[in-house]
Structure formats: structure tokens, C-alpha cells
Scaffold this motif. Structure first.
Motif, PDB file in Angstrom:
ATOM      1  N   ARG A  70      -6.803  -3.666  -6.328  1.00 52.48           N
ATOM      2  CA  ARG A  70      -7.114  -2.873  -5.151  1.00 52.48           C
ATOM      3  C   ARG A  70      -6.017  -1.847  -4.857  1.00 52.48           C
ATOM      4  O   ARG A  70      -6.298  -0.688  -4.531  1.00 52.48           O
ATOM      5  N   LEU A  71      -4.759  -2.264  -4.978  1.00 52.80           N
ATOM      6  CA  LEU A  71      -3.641  -1.407  -4.594  1.00 52.80           C
ATOM      7  C   LEU A  71      -3.067  -0.615  -5.760  1.00 52.80           C
ATOM      8  O   LEU A  71      -2.492   0.452  -5.563  1.00 52.80           O
ATOM      9  N   GLY A  72      -3.194  -1.151  -6.968  1.00 52.25           N
ATOM     10  CA  GLY A  72      -2.528  -0.558  -8.108  1.00 52.25           C
ATOM     11  C   GLY A  72      -2.963   0.851  -8.461  1.00 52.25           C
ATOM     12  O   GLY A  72      -2.129   1.700  -8.759  1.00 52.25           O
ATOM     13  N   PRO A  73      -4.291   1.147  -8.450  1.00 53.76           N
ATOM     14  CA  PRO A  73      -4.711   2.489  -8.873  1.00 53.76           C
ATOM     15  C   PRO A  73      -4.068   3.602  -8.054  1.00 53.76           C
ATOM     16  O   PRO A  73      -3.749   4.658  -8.582  1.00 53.76           O
ATOM     17  N   ALA A  74      -3.933   3.449  -6.743  1.00 49.29           N
ATOM     18  CA  ALA A  74      -3.280   4.467  -5.914  1.00 49.29           C
ATOM     19  C   ALA A  74      -1.862   3.908  -5.536  1.00 49.29           C
ATOM     20  O   ALA A  74      -1.667   2.706  -5.520  1.00 49.29           O
ATOM     21  N   TRP A  75      -1.208   4.704  -5.039  1.00 51.76           N
ATOM     22  CA  TRP A  75       0.094   4.410  -4.423  1.00 51.76           C
ATOM     23  C   TRP A  75      -0.110   3.854  -3.054  1.00 51.76           C
ATOM     24  O   TRP A  75      -1.083   4.081  -2.399  1.00 51.76           O
ATOM     25  N   THR A  76       0.916   3.054  -2.459  1.00 50.74           N
ATOM     26  CA  THR A  76       0.629   2.433  -1.147  1.00 50.74           C
ATOM     27  C   THR A  76       1.873   2.484  -0.266  1.00 50.74           C
ATOM     28  O   THR A  76       2.943   2.850  -0.719  1.00 50.74           O
ATOM     29  N   LEU A  77       1.701   2.081   0.956  1.00 51.87           N
ATOM     30  CA  LEU A  77       2.810   2.086   1.900  1.00 51.87           C
ATOM     31  C   LEU A  77       3.584   0.778   1.867  1.00 51.87           C
ATOM     32  O   LEU A  77       3.027  -0.290   1.627  1.00 51.87           O
ATOM     33  N   GLY A  78       4.887   0.867   2.155  1.00 49.15           N
ATOM     34  CA  GLY A  78       5.782  -0.284   2.042  1.00 49.15           C
ATOM     35  C   GLY A  78       5.432  -1.440   2.956  1.00 49.15           C
ATOM     36  O   GLY A  78       5.640  -2.600   2.604  1.00 49.15           O
ATOM     37  N   ILE A  79       4.899  -1.160   4.152  1.00 50.36           N
ATOM     38  CA  ILE A  79       4.586  -2.237   5.084  1.00 50.36           C
ATOM     39  C   ILE A  79       3.531  -3.170   4.489  1.00 50.36           C
ATOM     40  O   ILE A  79       3.646  -4.388   4.551  1.00 50.36           O
TER      41      ILE A  79
END
Length: 261
Positions: free
Chosen positions: A62-71
Motif C-alpha cells: 500500500r505504501l511502497g509504490p508512492a512515497w509517504t509521510l514520516g508520521i
């Protein structure tokens, strides 16, 4: 990054500084905490354990394809491990809820101390400030899943409670939108409580043909929900145009995330 953002054109003032549009990321945090916790507790109820390897595999897809926020990353790395440990040790509900409440109070106190030392524009993005809505969502998801017949689930079934929560969200957004000190010193937590009333109502009545569910089940809203994570990622950078945000979010979801998942 802040210098770059300051050079970008902004969205219309009525969107940037009006009611429910200003603190929507905090509602996302509440929803994330509630859903993840509910899934983890449900898995433990079914199987007697929480398979962290499978959880992190699903999250990475779910998170790997895009970049995400640290929180969000910090939340995913810590909360499932801590929750599984509490479930394995057979903590009762009161112990889990007391621990969560204590952490929320501690982080709010830390955020208050930081606000007295650093610029409010920096403090509002720090983990101690932003983590409270997520933990409030965790409390919501844990309580209504572990005790679906309890007083909280019964309270959340009321439409009046949901409307009160919505009113609280709008009021806090209007009154404290520009007051970063108030937001850092408990405002985000209060907004999280208000948002949890709306989200909790939708969760406990998800299988009923309520007005909320009929509205949120409308096909355009379903599509928005499917690409909401991508919108969450790009909204700060592509703040120029809401339609552009939706288009890029859809591209991320359909061409990057879904094929990998």
C-alpha cells in the motif's frame, strides 16, 4: 521545502481558511488509527495472534509504490508491535485504554513544552503534536472491535452524536485554524475526538442503510476514497488545483499502486 512551498500559488482562500477543509489530515489520521487497529484486533480474535509479517507485506504494497509521510511510517512501525504484545499478554480493555490515554497526555504535554521553545509553525508538524489523533483513532478502533456491545458502540449509533462530532470539527477548524499554539497544545487532540464521533458512527452502522452510508457510498465518493491516500501524499505540493490533485492521485492509484498490489 518550506521555501519551495511558499513560492507556489495557493488554493482559493475560501478553501484554505474555511471550516472543514483546514484540518482534514487529522481526520485521516483518526481514520487510519481506527481501521488499522480494528483489523489487527479482528485478526487476533479470529486466529489468536497477529501475523506481523503479513501485516507489513500488505502495508508495503500500500505504501511502497508512492512515497509517504514520516508520521504514518512511525505509526506503522510501532503500534502493531505494541498492540500485539498487549494482546499476547492478555491485557484487559481498561489496561490498553489507560496506556493509550497516558501516551496521549504525555505527548500533548511534550508538544506544549516544545511550543514554548520552538516556532509554532515547526511544532505542529512534529510527531508529539500529530500523533494524538492517530492514537485517538486507535482507541476508537480497539474499543468498538473488542467490545462491540459496549457503551461506546451504543453511543456512536446515535445520529446526534455524529452531528455533534461534525459540528465540533467545523468549529475547531474555524476557531483555531490560524492559532497554531492552540492546535499544538491540545487542539489537534480535541479535533481527533470530534472526528472519532463521526468515523465511529459510520463504523458501527456500516451495515445499515443510514443517510451517512448512502451519501458516503455514492460512487464518486467511493472513487475519492480509493485514491485518498495518493491525494494525501500530493496535496501539499500540488495545492494549485484540486482537480489536478485528483488526477495525479488517480494516476498513482491505477497505474502505480494497484499493479504492484
Amino acid at each position: 521545502f518550506q521555501i519551495f512551498l511558499s513560492a507556489l500559488p495557493t488554493a482559493p482562500a475560501w478553501i484554505m481558511h474555511s471550516g472543514p477543509f483546514t484540518l482534514n489530515i487529522e481526520m485521516f489520521f483518526v481514520l487510519s488509527g481506527a481501521l488499522i487497529t480494528s483489523l489487527l484486533v479482528s485478526e487476533h480474535q479470529r486466529t489468536g495472534t497477529v501475523a506481523l509479517d503479513k501485516f507489513y507485506l500488505r502495508r508495503s504494497r500500500r505504501l511502497g509504490p508512492a512515497w509517504t509521510l514520516g508520521i504514518e511510517e512511525q505509526f506503522y512501525l510501532t503500534w502493531p508491535v505494541l498492540l500485539r504484545a498487549a494482546l499476547r499478554r492478555a491485557w484487559d480493555r481498561q489496561e490498553v485504554l489507560l496506556a493509550c490515554a497516558l501516551v496521549i497526555v504525555i505527548f500533548t504535554a511534550i508538544s506544549t513544552l516544545l511550543d514554548a521553545t520552538y516556532q509554532p509553525t515547526h511544532v505542529v508538524y512534529m510527531t508529539p503534536t500529530q500523533i494524538s489523533p492517530i492514537l485517538i483513532g486507535c482507541v476508537l478502533g480497539y474499543t468498538i472491535t473488542a467490545n462491540p456491545g459496549g457503551w461506546l458502540a451504543a453511543l456512536l449509533r446515535s445520529r446526534i452524536v455524529a452531528l455533534a462530532g461534525l459540528g465540533g470539527m467545523v468549529l475547531i477548524s474555524i476557531e483555531w485554524d490560524a492559532n497554531l499554539t492552540a492546535l499544538a497544545e491540545g487542539g489537534y487532540a480535541l479535533y481527533g475526538v470530534a472526528a472519532s464521533l463521526v468515523i465511529g458512527h459510520c463504523m458501527v452502522r456500516a451495515d445499515q442503510p443510514t443517510v451517512w452510508n448512502n451519501v458516503l457510498g455514492w460512487k464518486p465518493f467511493v472513487i475519492i476514497g480509493q485514491v485518498s491516500y495518493e491525494g494525501y501524499l500530493v496535496h501539499c505540493i500540488v495545492i494549485i488545483d484540486v482537480l489536478l490533485i485528483a488526477a495525479i492521485s488517480g494516476i498513482f492509484y491505477y497505474l502505480v499502486e494497484r499493479p504492484i498490489r
